[in-house]
Design a protein around this motif. Structure first.
Motif, PDB file in Angstrom:
ATOM      1  N   PRO A  96       0.823  -1.212   0.000  1.00 11.73           N
ATOM      2  CA  PRO A  96       0.000   0.000   0.000  1.00 11.73           C
ATOM      3  C   PRO A  96       0.854   1.258   0.000  1.00 11.73           C
ATOM      4  CG  PRO A  96       0.064  -0.946   2.189  1.00 11.73           C
ATOM      5  CD  PRO A  96       0.767  -1.916   1.280  1.00 11.73           C
ATOM      6  N   ARG A  97       0.341   2.300  -0.608  1.00  9.30           N
ATOM      7  CA  ARG A  97       0.991   3.612  -0.544  1.00  9.30           C
ATOM      8  C   ARG A  97       0.543   4.273   0.747  1.00  9.30           C
ATOM      9  NH1 ARG A  97      -0.652   7.215  -4.546  1.00  9.30           N
ATOM     10  NH2 ARG A  97       0.998   8.559  -3.775  1.00  9.30           N
ATOM     11  N   LEU A  98       1.478   4.769   1.507  1.00 14.74           N
ATOM     12  CA  LEU A  98       1.146   5.420   2.771  1.00 14.74           C
ATOM     13  C   LEU A  98       1.047   6.929   2.622  1.00 14.74           C
ATOM     14  CD1 LEU A  98       3.411   3.364   5.197  1.00 14.74           C
ATOM     15  CD2 LEU A  98       1.005   3.000   4.619  1.00 14.74           C
ATOM     16  N   THR A  99       1.489   7.455   1.495  1.00 19.38           N
ATOM     17  CA  THR A  99       1.426   8.894   1.282  1.00 19.38           C
ATOM     18  C   THR A  99       0.048   9.280   0.774  1.00 19.38           C
ATOM     19  OG1 THR A  99       2.273   8.640  -0.951  1.00 19.38           O
ATOM     20  CG2 THR A  99       3.882   9.082   0.787  1.00 19.38           C
ATOM     21  N   GLY A 100      -0.320  10.513   1.010  1.00 15.13           N
ATOM     22  CA  GLY A 100      -1.592  11.017   0.497  1.00 15.13           C
ATOM     23  C   GLY A 100      -2.801  10.573   1.288  1.00 15.13           C
ATOM     24  N   MET A 101      -2.580   9.993   2.478  1.00 16.70           N
ATOM     25  CA  MET A 101      -3.716   9.512   3.240  1.00 16.70           C
ATOM     26  C   MET A 101      -4.247  10.555   4.225  1.00 16.70           C
ATOM     27  SD  MET A 101      -3.256   5.571   3.947  1.00 16.70           S
ATOM     28  CE  MET A 101      -3.246   4.433   2.605  1.00 16.70           C
ATOM     29  N   ILE A 102      -3.488  11.591   4.480  1.00 17.23           N
ATOM     30  CA  ILE A 102      -3.936  12.621   5.400  1.00 17.23           C
ATOM     31  C   ILE A 102      -4.581  13.745   4.596  1.00 17.23           C
ATOM     32  CG2 ILE A 102      -3.173  14.305   7.126  1.00 17.23           C
ATOM     33  CD1 ILE A 102      -3.020  11.362   8.013  1.00 17.23           C
ATOM     34  N   GLY A 103      -5.770  14.122   4.992  1.00 18.91           N
ATOM     35  CA  GLY A 103      -6.452  15.223   4.323  1.00 18.91           C
ATOM     36  C   GLY A 103      -7.087  14.832   2.997  1.00 18.91           C
ATOM     37  N   GLY A 104      -6.899  13.601   2.578  1.00 20.53           N
ATOM     38  CA  GLY A 104      -7.496  13.130   1.334  1.00 20.53           C
ATOM     39  C   GLY A 104      -8.785  12.398   1.616  1.00 20.53           C
ATOM     40  N   THR A 105      -9.144  11.520   0.714  1.00 25.78           N
ATOM     41  CA  THR A 105     -10.390  10.790   0.872  1.00 25.78           C
ATOM     42  C   THR A 105     -10.174   9.396   1.430  1.00 25.78           C
ATOM     43  OG1 THR A 105     -10.242  10.003  -1.402  1.00 25.78           O
ATOM     44  CG2 THR A 105     -11.495  12.042  -1.024  1.00 25.78           C
ATOM     45  N   ALA A 106      -8.932   9.034   1.730  1.00 28.52           N
ATOM     46  CA  ALA A 106      -8.668   7.695   2.244  1.00 28.52           C
ATOM     47  C   ALA A 106      -9.336   7.524   3.607  1.00 28.52           C
ATOM     48  CB  ALA A 106      -7.167   7.459   2.378  1.00 28.52           C
ATOM     49  N   ALA A 107      -9.860   6.346   3.827  1.00 30.48           N
ATOM     50  CA  ALA A 107     -10.504   6.048   5.103  1.00 30.48           C
ATOM     51  C   ALA A 107     -10.069   4.662   5.530  1.00 30.48           C
ATOM     52  CB  ALA A 107     -12.025   6.113   4.938  1.00 30.48           C
ATOM     53  N   GLY A 108     -10.342   4.336   6.771  1.00 30.60           N
ATOM     54  CA  GLY A 108     -10.059   3.002   7.254  1.00 30.60           C
ATOM     55  C   GLY A 108      -8.758   2.908   8.001  1.00 30.60           C
ATOM     56  N   GLY A 109      -8.281   1.657   8.127  1.00 31.59           N
ATOM     57  CA  GLY A 109      -7.152   1.339   8.970  1.00 31.59           C
ATOM     58  C   GLY A 109      -5.868   2.080   8.665  1.00 31.59           C
ATOM     59  N   LEU A 110      -5.421   2.086   7.405  1.00 31.18           N
ATOM     60  CA  LEU A 110      -4.153   2.740   7.095  1.00 31.18           C
ATOM     61  C   LEU A 110      -4.232   4.252   7.230  1.00 31.18           C
ATOM     62  CD1 LEU A 110      -2.543   0.686   4.197  1.00 31.18           C
ATOM     63  CD2 LEU A 110      -1.870   0.816   6.598  1.00 31.18           C
ATOM     64  N   ALA A 111      -5.385   4.835   6.938  1.00 28.35           N
ATOM     65  CA  ALA A 111      -5.532   6.279   7.142  1.00 28.35           C
ATOM     66  C   ALA A 111      -5.418   6.596   8.627  1.00 28.35           C
ATOM     67  CB  ALA A 111      -6.864   6.764   6.578  1.00 28.35           C
ATOM     68  N   THR A 112      -6.012   5.772   9.474  1.00 28.00           N
ATOM     69  CA  THR A 112      -5.904   5.949  10.925  1.00 28.00           C
ATOM     70  C   THR A 112      -4.467   5.789  11.368  1.00 28.00           C
ATOM     71  OG1 THR A 112      -8.166   5.153  11.266  1.00 28.00           O
ATOM     72  CG2 THR A 112      -6.671   5.043  13.165  1.00 28.00           C
ATOM     73  N   VAL A 113      -3.797   4.760  10.857  1.00 26.47           N
ATOM     74  CA  VAL A 113      -2.391   4.530  11.192  1.00 26.47           C
ATOM     75  C   VAL A 113      -1.555   5.761  10.850  1.00 26.47           C
ATOM     76  CG1 VAL A 113      -0.335   3.221  10.494  1.00 26.47           C
ATOM     77  CG2 VAL A 113      -2.447   2.020  11.055  1.00 26.47           C
ATOM     78  N   MET A 114      -1.742   6.303   9.662  1.00 34.45           N
ATOM     79  CA  MET A 114      -0.952   7.450   9.239  1.00 34.45           C
ATOM     80  C   MET A 114      -1.271   8.689  10.059  1.00 34.45           C
ATOM     81  SD  MET A 114       1.196   6.291   7.242  1.00 34.45           S
ATOM     82  CE  MET A 114       1.948   7.874   6.917  1.00 34.45           C
ATOM     83  N   GLU A 115      -2.534   8.919  10.342  1.00 34.42           N
ATOM     84  CA  GLU A 115      -2.921  10.081  11.143  1.00 34.42           C
ATOM     85  C   GLU A 115      -2.289  10.011  12.537  1.00 34.42           C
ATOM     86  OE1 GLU A 115      -6.928  12.198  12.896  1.00 34.42           O
ATOM     87  OE2 GLU A 115      -7.101  10.919  11.137  1.00 34.42           O
ATOM     88  N   LEU A 116      -2.362   8.847  13.166  1.00 34.66           N
ATOM     89  CA  LEU A 116      -1.777   8.689  14.500  1.00 34.66           C
ATOM     90  C   LEU A 116      -0.258   8.791  14.458  1.00 34.66           C
ATOM     91  CD1 LEU A 116      -3.974   5.742  15.833  1.00 34.66           C
ATOM     92  CD2 LEU A 116      -4.073   8.142  16.556  1.00 34.66           C
ATOM     93  N   THR A 117       0.358   8.130  13.488  1.00 33.23           N
ATOM     94  CA  THR A 117       1.818   8.129  13.381  1.00 33.23           C
ATOM     95  C   THR A 117       2.351   9.537  13.179  1.00 33.23           C
ATOM     96  OG1 THR A 117       1.833   5.876  12.502  1.00 33.23           O
ATOM     97  CG2 THR A 117       3.786   7.217  12.082  1.00 33.23           C
ATOM     98  N   LEU A 118       1.808  10.241  12.213  1.00 35.17           N
ATOM     99  CA  LEU A 118       2.280  11.595  11.927  1.00 35.17           C
ATOM    100  C   LEU A 118       1.934  12.553  13.058  1.00 35.17           C
ATOM    101  CD1 LEU A 118       1.470  11.760   8.106  1.00 35.17           C
ATOM    102  CD2 LEU A 118       3.678  11.288   9.215  1.00 35.17           C
ATOM    103  N   GLY A 119       0.783  12.339  13.697  1.00 35.92           N
ATOM    104  CA  GLY A 119       0.390  13.171  14.830  1.00 35.92           C
ATOM    105  C   GLY A 119       1.351  13.055  16.000  1.00 35.92           C
ATOM    106  N   LEU A 120       1.989  11.908  16.125  1.00 38.36           N
ATOM    107  CA  LEU A 120       2.968  11.689  17.191  1.00 38.36           C
ATOM    108  C   LEU A 120       4.380  12.092  16.767  1.00 38.36           C
ATOM    109  CD1 LEU A 120       1.710   8.216  18.466  1.00 38.36           C
ATOM    110  CD2 LEU A 120       1.659  10.372  19.747  1.00 38.36           C
ATOM    111  N   GLY A 121       4.527  12.561  15.536  1.00 42.96           N
ATOM    112  CA  GLY A 121       5.854  12.924  15.036  1.00 42.96           C
ATOM    113  C   GLY A 121       6.655  11.730  14.578  1.00 42.96           C
ATOM    114  N   GLY A 122       5.961  10.641  14.244  1.00 39.01           N
ATOM    115  CA  GLY A 122       6.631   9.418  13.829  1.00 39.01           C
ATOM    116  C   GLY A 122       6.762   9.298  12.326  1.00 39.01           C
ATOM    117  N   THR A 123       7.281   8.153  11.904  1.00 39.40           N
ATOM    118  CA  THR A 123       7.450   7.873  10.487  1.00 39.40           C
ATOM    119  C   THR A 123       6.846   6.512  10.160  1.00 39.40           C
ATOM    120  OG1 THR A 123       9.609   6.828  10.823  1.00 39.40           O
ATOM    121  CG2 THR A 123       9.601   9.192  10.351  1.00 39.40           C
ATOM    122  N   ALA A 124       6.493   6.339   8.904  1.00 34.57           N
ATOM    123  CA  ALA A 124       5.954   5.070   8.419  1.00 34.57           C
ATOM    124  C   ALA A 124       6.548   4.783   7.055  1.00 34.57           C
ATOM    125  CB  ALA A 124       4.429   5.138   8.320  1.00 34.57           C
TER     126      ALA A 124
END
Length: 143
Positions: A96-124
């Protein structure tokens, strides 16, 4: 520094391999809690609850989307004084592509993962297996 180099540099590591079944989600989360406690990382640390949710989401995705081609899922846990890292590996070839999941139309598990990861200052990052038949999604979070 690559994720692999950072992982190798972290003093605490644990590997869990489980059948790619729904019960893997709970076991992966419980194993993370146990490992973090053994490593002296407080379960009350602000990043830990979200890290546990990220692990749960990644294993859930493996169960939902990779089980047909990946009878086992491996979760790798690592931690140091200021860093928590983990990877969820399966043998399904789709990466899966992990980029473009924040602020876009992606929903579900990976979008949640990316939102939480980036919100904590992490990387994926998604790392494919050498044979192209599997991948690991690596998450690194500051503690």
């Amino acid at each position: 520094m690559t994720v692999t180099t950072r992982l190798e540099a972290l003093p605490h590591r644990h590997v869990l391999t489980v059948p790619t079944l729904p019960s893997a989600v709970r076991l992966a989360r419980e194993t993370a809690e146990q490992a973090l406690t053994e490593w002296g990382v407080s379960l009350l640390h602000p990043a830990v609850g979200q890290a546990l949710l990220i692990v749960s989401e990644l294993v859930t995705n493996a169960v939902r989307h990779a089980a047909a081609l990946s009878p086992q899922t491996t979760v790798l846990y690592a931690a140091g004084a200021d860093c928590l890292a983990f990877g969820v590996h399966d043998r399904h070839p789709y990466r899966p592509r992990l980029t473009g999941m924040i602020g876009g139309t992606a929903a579900g598990g990976l979008a949640t993962v990316m939102e939480l990861t980036l919100g904590l200052g992490g990387t994926a990052v998604v790392r494919g297996d050498a044979d192209g038949q599997g991948k690991t999604i690596w998450i690194t979070l500051p503690l």
